[in-house]
Design a protein around this motif. Structure first.
Motif, mmCIF file in Angstrom:
data_model
loop_
_atom_site.group_PDB
_atom_site.id
_atom_site.type_symbol
_atom_site.label_atom_id
_atom_site.label_comp_id
_atom_site.label_asym_id
_atom_site.label_seq_id
_atom_site.Cartn_x
_atom_site.Cartn_y
_atom_site.Cartn_z
ATOM 1 N N LYS A 1 0.834 -1.200 0.000
ATOM 2 C CA LYS A 1 0.000 0.000 0.000
ATOM 3 C C LYS A 1 0.869 1.250 0.000
ATOM 4 C CE LYS A 1 -4.012 -2.097 0.304
ATOM 5 N NZ LYS A 1 -5.056 -1.945 -0.728
ATOM 6 N N TYR A 2 0.270 2.347 -0.484
ATOM 7 C CA TYR A 2 0.923 3.646 -0.382
ATOM 8 C C TYR A 2 -0.093 4.618 0.205
ATOM 9 C CZ TYR A 2 4.393 7.216 -1.410
ATOM 10 O OH TYR A 2 5.348 8.198 -1.289
ATOM 11 N N TYR A 3 0.336 5.850 0.498
ATOM 12 C CA TYR A 3 -0.511 6.814 1.195
ATOM 13 C C TYR A 3 -1.054 6.205 2.492
ATOM 14 C CZ TYR A 3 -0.461 9.111 -3.390
ATOM 15 O OH TYR A 3 -0.073 9.688 -4.565
ATOM 16 N N ALA A 4 -0.198 5.498 3.203
ATOM 17 C CA ALA A 4 -0.604 4.839 4.448
ATOM 18 C C ALA A 4 -0.558 5.832 5.603
ATOM 19 C CB ALA A 4 0.290 3.633 4.724
ATOM 20 N N THR A 5 -1.374 6.867 5.494
ATOM 21 C CA THR A 5 -1.320 7.999 6.426
ATOM 22 C C THR A 5 -1.541 7.562 7.867
ATOM 23 O OG1 THR A 5 -2.141 9.447 4.682
ATOM 24 C CG2 THR A 5 -2.310 10.249 6.940
ATOM 25 N N GLY A 6 -0.665 8.060 8.740
ATOM 26 C CA GLY A 6 -0.779 7.776 10.164
ATOM 27 C C GLY A 6 -0.212 6.447 10.590
ATOM 28 N N SER A 7 0.359 5.682 9.652
ATOM 29 C CA SER A 7 0.756 4.304 9.961
ATOM 30 C C SER A 7 1.834 4.222 11.034
ATOM 31 C CB SER A 7 1.230 3.596 8.689
ATOM 32 O OG SER A 7 2.311 4.303 8.087
ATOM 33 N N LEU A 8 2.796 5.135 11.019
ATOM 34 C CA LEU A 8 3.900 5.047 11.980
ATOM 35 C C LEU A 8 3.457 5.352 13.413
ATOM 36 C CD1 LEU A 8 6.843 6.728 10.017
ATOM 37 C CD2 LEU A 8 6.300 4.292 10.237
ATOM 38 N N TYR A 9 2.291 5.951 13.566
ATOM 39 C CA TYR A 9 1.784 6.300 14.889
ATOM 40 C C TYR A 9 0.774 5.269 15.406
ATOM 41 C CZ TYR A 9 3.445 10.740 12.994
ATOM 42 O OH TYR A 9 4.205 11.718 12.402
ATOM 43 N N ALA A 10 0.457 4.274 14.582
ATOM 44 C CA ALA A 10 -0.734 3.458 14.798
ATOM 45 C C ALA A 10 -0.471 2.164 15.564
ATOM 46 C CB ALA A 10 -1.380 3.126 13.455
ATOM 47 N N VAL B 1 4.562 -7.197 8.822
ATOM 48 C CA VAL B 1 4.177 -5.809 8.550
ATOM 49 C C VAL B 1 5.434 -4.954 8.506
ATOM 50 C CG1 VAL B 1 2.900 -3.793 9.347
ATOM 51 C CG2 VAL B 1 1.937 -6.088 9.659
ATOM 52 N N SER B 2 5.605 -4.225 7.414
ATOM 53 C CA SER B 2 6.756 -3.333 7.261
ATOM 54 C C SER B 2 6.267 -1.954 6.839
ATOM 55 C CB SER B 2 7.717 -3.889 6.200
ATOM 56 O OG SER B 2 8.771 -2.975 5.946
ATOM 57 N N LEU B 3 6.569 -0.949 7.644
ATOM 58 C CA LEU B 3 6.161 0.428 7.376
ATOM 59 C C LEU B 3 7.392 1.234 6.984
ATOM 60 C CD1 LEU B 3 3.803 0.877 10.454
ATOM 61 C CD2 LEU B 3 3.171 0.206 8.123
ATOM 62 N N VAL B 4 7.294 1.961 5.871
ATOM 63 C CA VAL B 4 8.452 2.651 5.323
ATOM 64 C C VAL B 4 8.143 4.141 5.172
ATOM 65 C CG1 VAL B 4 10.118 2.741 3.431
ATOM 66 C CG2 VAL B 4 9.018 0.561 4.025
ATOM 67 N N ASP B 5 9.005 4.983 5.723
ATOM 68 C CA ASP B 5 8.850 6.426 5.586
ATOM 69 C C ASP B 5 9.458 6.865 4.255
ATOM 70 O OD1 ASP B 5 8.695 9.175 5.862
ATOM 71 O OD2 ASP B 5 10.519 9.279 7.088
ATOM 72 N N ASP B 6 8.707 6.665 3.165
ATOM 73 C CA ASP B 6 9.210 7.058 1.851
ATOM 74 C C ASP B 6 8.270 8.049 1.163
ATOM 75 O OD1 ASP B 6 7.163 5.277 1.405
ATOM 76 O OD2 ASP B 6 8.245 4.012 -0.019
ATOM 77 N N SER C 1 4.865 4.029 2.435
ATOM 78 C CA SER C 1 4.499 2.659 2.067
ATOM 79 C C SER C 1 4.220 1.788 3.277
ATOM 80 C CB SER C 1 5.633 2.019 1.264
ATOM 81 O OG SER C 1 5.885 2.729 0.077
ATOM 82 N N ALA C 2 3.341 0.819 3.054
ATOM 83 C CA ALA C 2 3.090 -0.244 4.035
ATOM 84 C C ALA C 2 3.079 -1.559 3.268
ATOM 85 C CB ALA C 2 1.758 -0.024 4.742
#
Length: 409
Positions: free
Chosen positions: A156-165, A191-196, A209-210
């Motif tokens: 996924k992309y535009y995974a808004t808020g993911s790093l806080y979730a 699950v891998s969250l990427v600040d890109d 990305s997620a």
């Protein structure tokens, strides 16, 4: 589905009481906004302040432990938060939408458990938009059963808020090809969250990305996407509009402060002091009108969303359909008004400030960058056509989305 079977209730909150509770937190968040923008510092602490203040429970009825706010009140608070820090406000978009979905869902032990999680401060991030140019009509993220649970694989992309979730709300398809949403624990294996996120605005919203590789999903954490609340697309879009209205208000605030701080004026100006120059004051007046227009459009459109919720509570499906049509028209109109106001205000404010206005110390360009980024989520040129088609040909403004509830990027 009758509204009486859901957790939706008529609002009982007082807006001044809500402001009294949350404004001190908003003001505290605003204090560090400039430094966070300059250093691209992620607002983990600031999001936690809001969680601790129970901002995530603002729409939950009082009888269930929340604040009982209306949609109008909720989005007006989000507007104020957007004026304080639009990045922090954007982080809340997916959480508030999922809370709304669970309030609309039929009451059950599983739904009640979600409401308890919200009350306990658990936070939800997003994951609907397909990476690699995928579309909602061609979802590549898959859910497959395995024993008593499911496994999720995709990107996924535009995974808004993911790093806080704590949880990620992910759109996938099951083996029958049915669009399905899955709630996935953010800190689990697979699950891998990427600040890109590479946008020039909204830089700290964790909208990158997620990636999911056979991530476990419990059976009671999946829902058919078609069962999501009927005004979901309107809710997502209105969250963006609330933040844009907040940015417009912040532009007025910061423009006034910068003009007051100017020590000199141009020789061909109309007054020795910049703060007395009628033409510069005219610019501020125009920005003020844009901020007023954005807030007024937001207020009018969110009132129509409350009407949809009221029809749901009454269990009147015909009234829901009528209110949804009104809501689509009002939200589309508000989008056109608010985006125009935000982009104009964040541009012309510099006309009142001269060379000093472009100083990186002030970072006034952040308002335009953030507004331009938010305004690009759901292109307004399409909305102008949709609105015109409704006026001229009675075309249904809701029948343009791949998923019936609608969803902006």
């Amino acid at each position: 589905m009758s509204g009486s079977t859901s957790s939706l209730r008529h609002a009982t909150a007082d807006i001044e009481e809500l402001r009294e509770r949350f404004r001190p937190v908003f003001e505290k968040i605003a204090e560090g906004n400039l430094d966070r923008e300059k250093g691209r510092v992620f607002p983990y602490e600031q999001v936690r302040w809001l969680i601790d203040a129970r901002f995530g429970a603002v729409r939950i009825p009082r009888e269930l432990g929340g604040f009982g706010a209306s949609l109008w009140q909720t989005f007006d608070l989000l507007r104020e938060l957007g004026a304080a820090d639009p990045n922090v406000a954007h982080v809340w978009r997916n959480h508030l939408a999922f809370v709304e979905d669970r309030l609309n869902a039929p009451r059950s032990a599983a739904t009640d458990a979600w409401i308890e999680r919200f009350l306990d401060g658990e936070f939800v991030g997003g994951g609907w938009t397909e990476a690699n140019n995928g579309t909602y009509a061609n979802i590549q993220t898959k859910l497959v059963p395995e024993g008593d649970h499911w496994l999720l694989t995709g990107a996924k992309y535009y995974a808004t808020g993911s790093l806080y979730a704590d949880w990620l709300d992910v759109l996938a398809v099951n083996p029958d090809g049915v669009p399905t949403t899955a709630l996935v624990k953010a800190d689990q294996p697979g699950v891998s969250l990427v600040d890109d996120w590479r946008g020039f605005g909204q830089k700290t919203t964790a909208s990158g990305s997620a990636n999911y590789s056979r991530a476990r999903v419990e059976g009671d954490h999946i829902f058919p996407a078609t069962d999501r609340f009927a005004y979901q697309g309107l809710f997502y879009q209105t969250a963006l509009l609330a933040i844009l209205a907040g940015i417009t208000q912040a532009t007025l605030r910061d423009g006034i402060a910068a003009l007051k701080a100017r020590k000199r004026n141009y020789g061909h100006g109309l007054a020795q002091s910049a703060g007395d120059d009628p033409q510069l004051l005219q610019v501020v007046g125009k920005v003020s009108a844009d901020a007023f227009g954005a807030q007024a459009a937001l207020s009018a459109s969110t009132a129509t969303l409350d009407e949809i919720a009221h029809a749901r509570i009454a269990g009147d499906e015909e009234a829901v359909k009528r209110a949804l049509l009104d809501g689509h028209v009002a939200t589309t109109r508000a989008q056109l008004v608010i985006i125009e106001a935000a982009l104009r205000a964040t541009t012309i404010v510099f006309d009142a400030l001269g060379s000093s206005g472009v100083s990186e110390d002030l970072l006034l360009d952040r308002h335009w960058r953030n507004a331009r980024t938010l305004a690009s989520h759901n292109p307004r040129v399409y909305k102008e056509r949709i609105l015109g088609d409704w006026h001229v040909n009675d075309a249904d403004p809701a029948k343009v989305y791949a998923i019936s509830a609608g969803q902006s990027e």
